[in-house]
Design an enzyme around this catalytic site. Structure first.
Site, mmCIF file in Angstrom:
data_model
loop_
_atom_site.group_PDB
_atom_site.id
_atom_site.type_symbol
_atom_site.label_atom_id
_atom_site.label_comp_id
_atom_site.label_asym_id
_atom_site.label_seq_id
_atom_site.Cartn_x
_atom_site.Cartn_y
_atom_site.Cartn_z
ATOM 1 N N GLU A 48 19.242 -18.831 -24.766
ATOM 2 C CA GLU A 48 20.590 -19.250 -24.388
ATOM 3 C C GLU A 48 21.222 -18.249 -23.413
ATOM 4 O O GLU A 48 21.930 -18.631 -22.481
ATOM 5 C CB GLU A 48 21.451 -19.402 -25.651
ATOM 6 C CG GLU A 48 22.722 -20.165 -25.423
ATOM 7 C CD GLU A 48 23.317 -20.695 -26.724
ATOM 8 O OE1 GLU A 48 22.563 -21.255 -27.546
ATOM 9 O OE2 GLU A 48 24.522 -20.541 -26.916
ATOM 10 N N GLU A 92 19.759 -18.966 -20.149
ATOM 11 C CA GLU A 92 20.370 -20.211 -19.645
ATOM 12 C C GLU A 92 21.753 -19.915 -19.048
ATOM 13 O O GLU A 92 22.097 -20.410 -17.967
ATOM 14 C CB GLU A 92 20.486 -21.200 -20.815
ATOM 15 C CG GLU A 92 20.892 -22.594 -20.430
ATOM 16 C CD GLU A 92 21.034 -23.519 -21.654
ATOM 17 O OE1 GLU A 92 20.924 -23.036 -22.798
ATOM 18 O OE2 GLU A 92 21.279 -24.715 -21.443
ATOM 19 N N CYS A 112 24.374 -24.758 -31.642
ATOM 20 C CA CYS A 112 23.660 -24.511 -32.895
ATOM 21 C C CYS A 112 24.309 -25.151 -34.110
ATOM 22 O O CYS A 112 23.688 -25.227 -35.162
ATOM 23 C CB CYS A 112 23.468 -23.022 -33.119
ATOM 24 S SG CYS A 112 24.892 -22.063 -32.698
ATOM 25 N N SER A 165 24.441 -26.167 -24.443
ATOM 26 C CA SER A 165 23.189 -25.460 -24.221
ATOM 27 C C SER A 165 22.046 -26.397 -24.620
ATOM 28 O O SER A 165 22.168 -27.148 -25.596
ATOM 29 C CB SER A 165 23.151 -24.209 -25.095
ATOM 30 O OG SER A 165 21.834 -23.748 -25.188
ATOM 31 N N LYS A 224 23.035 -29.919 -41.291
ATOM 32 C CA LYS A 224 21.648 -29.566 -40.953
ATOM 33 C C LYS A 224 20.662 -30.572 -41.542
ATOM 34 O O LYS A 224 19.559 -30.737 -41.048
ATOM 35 C CB LYS A 224 21.301 -28.162 -41.463
ATOM 36 C CG LYS A 224 22.096 -27.034 -40.805
ATOM 37 C CD LYS A 224 21.415 -26.508 -39.576
ATOM 38 C CE LYS A 224 22.244 -25.425 -38.903
ATOM 39 N NZ LYS A 224 21.922 -25.250 -37.498
ATOM 40 N N GLU A 252 20.644 -33.122 -38.943
ATOM 41 C CA GLU A 252 19.993 -32.587 -37.740
ATOM 42 C C GLU A 252 18.455 -32.628 -37.889
ATOM 43 O O GLU A 252 17.743 -33.002 -36.955
ATOM 44 C CB GLU A 252 20.455 -31.135 -37.520
ATOM 45 C CG GLU A 252 19.896 -30.485 -36.270
ATOM 46 C CD GLU A 252 20.216 -28.988 -36.196
ATOM 47 O OE1 GLU A 252 20.191 -28.316 -37.239
ATOM 48 O OE2 GLU A 252 20.490 -28.503 -35.092
ATOM 49 N N GLU A 310 14.790 -36.190 -31.704
ATOM 50 C CA GLU A 310 14.592 -35.257 -30.581
ATOM 51 C C GLU A 310 13.895 -33.976 -31.019
ATOM 52 O O GLU A 310 13.357 -33.245 -30.182
ATOM 53 C CB GLU A 310 15.947 -34.813 -29.990
ATOM 54 C CG GLU A 310 16.857 -35.889 -29.426
ATOM 55 C CD GLU A 310 17.902 -36.361 -30.437
ATOM 56 O OE1 GLU A 310 17.601 -36.353 -31.647
ATOM 57 O OE2 GLU A 310 19.001 -36.756 -30.008
ATOM 58 N N CYS A 344 29.555 -20.584 -40.221
ATOM 59 C CA CYS A 344 28.603 -21.003 -41.263
ATOM 60 C C CYS A 344 28.905 -20.421 -42.637
ATOM 61 O O CYS A 344 28.542 -21.028 -43.645
ATOM 62 C CB CYS A 344 27.199 -20.583 -40.889
ATOM 63 S SG CYS A 344 26.585 -21.490 -39.505
HETATM 64 FE FE1 HC0 Z 1 24.315 -21.163 -39.154
HETATM 65 FE FE2 HC0 Z 1 22.523 -20.957 -37.424
HETATM 66 S S1 HC0 Z 1 24.115 -19.401 -37.822
HETATM 67 S S2 HC0 Z 1 24.016 -22.666 -37.489
HETATM 68 O O1 HC0 Z 1 26.015 -21.041 -38.413
HETATM 69 O O2 HC0 Z 1 23.013 -20.761 -34.587
HETATM 70 O O3 HC0 Z 1 24.050 -23.533 -40.939
HETATM 71 O O4 HC0 Z 1 24.195 -19.244 -41.395
HETATM 72 O O5 HC0 Z 1 21.397 -20.976 -39.859
HETATM 73 O O6 HC0 Z 1 20.171 -22.818 -37.123
HETATM 74 O O7 HC0 Z 1 20.653 -18.699 -37.176
HETATM 75 C C1 HC0 Z 1 24.236 -22.586 -40.361
HETATM 76 C C2 HC0 Z 1 24.363 -20.033 -40.615
HETATM 77 C C3 HC0 Z 1 22.334 -21.036 -39.204
HETATM 78 C C4 HC0 Z 1 21.043 -22.106 -37.179
HETATM 79 C C5 HC0 Z 1 21.282 -19.558 -37.245
HETATM 80 C C6 HC0 Z 1 22.759 -20.880 -35.661
#
Ligand code: HC0
Ligand code: SF4
Length: 573
Positions: free
Chosen positions: A278, A281, A298, A318, A357, A360, A365, A502
């Site tokens: 990133e 990028e 993310c 990104s 997640k 996701e 994709e 997170c």
């Molecule tokens: Fe997160 Fe991650 S930091 S999204 O906030 O970027 O869920 O803890 O694991 O994938 O590394 C959440 C937290 C993750 C991812 C990382 C990112």
């Protein structure tokens, strides 16, 4: 200030206080249920009723304003009786299968029944049975357990500004649902799980993945790998009674090994890899006139929000997959080759603080090897349940390290777990790449904190990088509107769907409303994240030995064709 008396105790409080605020300041306990400070203050459940001298009926303390000379009684026979009747009425229409409820032991209704000494339910409700909505890959809604407190509605509407759930119908038929009672899967829900965090009971919960993970662990033909997100290690301990903000990284790794995973890796390693991709990028987009601002990709709740509500910004995202997806893709390609394992037999589990997640991981994709990059996502809460189910004495476990050959992670990777962390990690690397100089103080405090939107201008050699950070989708919306109107211009924006990042994800341990009122959970968990960063010997992503080796042996260089194929994606309109 006004003078009031609560249970004979004379106190002075600001004139804009409610009776509940005044009572709590005076150390007088009033029970609450629908009340969620700053989010849900509507007096719906009437659990906090009190007597106010001169008022004809009992008043809900959470919404009743104080006034000069007011006299309040919180603990009379009349008050106790009314609270008990109200609670029994709520319970009379509640699915009371407490023994098998995910919230058993952490249910605000159960606790209240205990506190108010409810030993029988004298009323029998009509108990309309409603269908379970479990079509979403992330969030399960059980209307039979809903107590109509409306906390979820207000979080979704006001904190996330998504507003896909509301109170449908009237009177006894009222139900919290979506427009036309569709599944959460069929409306523009971001799967962030903030409604689960707000729910006092078991009416909202994550879609359970523990069964498929147990099954994979029991399958002798499967090579089962687990990775853990940055934010899990600073919250998992809460499920075992440890104080909020306790770091349990080493115990967590030991527990995962005891559960039988073949390898235990750290998503932080992939966060470092993300920074390489990133950061490159960003530099390329700045140098070559690419689409700016670059926006982080993310947080899957944020991606879904962008797809539904701000598709005009999709090209700003990104192209990097999120770190755990990158890790899954690397495990099923590079690592599988190295270990001589057929990726078809590899099962990758991500332990995440996040419910989105789960969604996701199912995206088409994200399957670089021809198989899904990640096979199953467990929330922090689900991992805790598995540890308990296995009879592991978590609190007394010794520490272990993540496994080789992918075991290195840096402080930059761990700070991803809190709002501003991705930005700070990226700037630590971008600064050194662009200037060729060593960044002496790696703590870029301008992007830290819990303000909803934060801005920073960072000198990197001959240029200034204009950056912004937003967390919580209402803040993201505000920031994007300003960018859209031309009011603000940035090179780089970090957006996390959950308020706090997170660490406060929809899959994290659920903290009782009363505790949330007294302690700043986000602050405690964030400071544990920053402590972990300080404790690590390497704090910049580009110095991670595992990441360096990955480029030497497999990916060539950041943003190489191979890296693009395996680590990047594109979200389409
Ligand atoms: Fe997160 Fe991650 S930091 S999204 O906030 O970027 O869920 O803890 O694991 O994938 O590394 C959440 C937290 C993750 C991812 C990382 C990112
Ligand atoms: Fe709203 Fe998030 Fe819950 Fe969906 S998951 S209903 S967007 S709070």
């Amino acid at each position: 200030m006004v003078n009031i008396t609560i249970d004979g105790k004379k106190i002075q409080v600001p004139k804009d206080y409610t009776v509940l605020q005044a009572a709590r300041e005076a150390g007088v306990e009033i029970p609450t249920l629908c009340y969620l400070k700053g989010i849900n203050e509507i007096g719906a459940c009437r659990m906090c009723v009190v007597e106010v001298k001169g008022a004809r009926s009992l008043q809900a303390a959470c919404v009743y304003p104080v006034s000069e000379g007011m006299e309040v009684i919180t603990n009379s026979e009349r008050v106790r009786r009314a609270r008990k009747v109200n609670l029994e009425l709520i319970l009379s229409n509640h699915d009371r299968s407490c023994l098998t409820c995910v919230r058993s032991g952490n249910c605000e209704l159960q606790k209240l029944a205990e506190d108010l000494n409810v030993k029988q339910i004298r009323y029998e409700g009509e108990n309309i049975r409603r269908p379970l909505d479990d079509f979403s890959p992330s969030v399960v809604r059980d209307p039979n357990k809903c107590i109509l407190c409306k906390r979820c509605i207000n979080v979704c509407r006001n904190v996330q500004e998504v507003g896909v759930i509301n109170a449908n119908y009237r009177g006894f038929k009222t139900v919290v649902s979506t427009a036309f009672d569709r599944s959460l899967n069929d409306v523009a829900c971001t799967m962030c799980g903030q409604c689960i965090q707000a729910c006092p009971v078991g009416a909202l919960r994550e879609k359970d993945s523990t069964d498929i993970v147990w099954k994979a662990l029991a399958d002798k033909n499967k090579y089962v790998v687990v990775q853990t997100a940055p934010a899990v290690r600073v919250a998992l301990g809460e499920e075992f009674g440890l104080p909020i903000g306790t770091r349990v990284t080493g115990k967590m790794v030991t527990a995962l090994k005891m559960l039988g995973f073949d390898k235990v890796f750290d998503t932080d390693t992939a966060a470092d890899l993300t920074i390489m991709e990133e950061g490159t990028e960003l530099i390329n987009r700045i140098k070559n006139g690419g689409k700016l601002p670059l926006i982080t990709s993310c947080s899957p709740g944020w991606i879904k929000f962008c797809e539904h509500y701000f598709p005009e910004f999709l090209d700003n995202l990104s192209t990097c997959k999120s770190p755990h997806e990158m890790f899954g893709a690397i495990l099923k390609t590079y690592f599988a080759q190295k270990m001589g394992i057929d990726p078809a037999n590899m099962f990758v589990v991500s332990v995440m603080p996040c419910t989105a997640k789960k969604f996701e991981a199912q995206r088409e994709e994200l399957a670089a090897s021809g198989y899904p990059d990640v096979d199953a996502v467990l929330t922090t809460r689900e991992l805790a349940r598995m540890i308990k189910e296995a009879g592991i004495d978590f609190v007394n476990l010794p520490d272990s390290h993540f496994d080789e050959p992918m075991g290195d992670a840096t402080g930059a990777g761990v700070i991803f777990g809190t709002t501003g962390g991705v930005m700070e990690a990226a700037l630590r690397t971008v600064y050194e790449v662009l200037t060729g100089k060593t960044l002496e103080n790696v703590e870029i405090t301008q992007v830290r904190g819990l303000e909803g939107i934060r801005e920073a201008e960072i000198d990197v050699g001959s240029m200034k990088i204009k950056a912004a950070v937003a967390h919580g989708l209402a803040n993201a919306k505000k920031l994007l509107e300003m960018v859209k109107n031309g009011e603000k211009e940035y090179h780089f924006i970090e957006i996390m769907a959950c308020p706090g990042g997170c660490i406060m994800g929809g899959g994290q341990p659920i903290v009782h409303a009363k505790i949330k009122e007294k302690v700043d959970v986000a602050k405690l968990r964030a400071s544990a994240i920053y402590d972990e960063d300080r404790s690590l010997p390497i704090r910049k992503s580009h110095e991670n030995p595992t990441v360096k080796r990955l480029y030497e042996e497999f990916l060539d260089h950041p943003n190489s064709e191979k890296a693009h194929h395996i680590l990047h994606t594109h979200y389409k309109k």
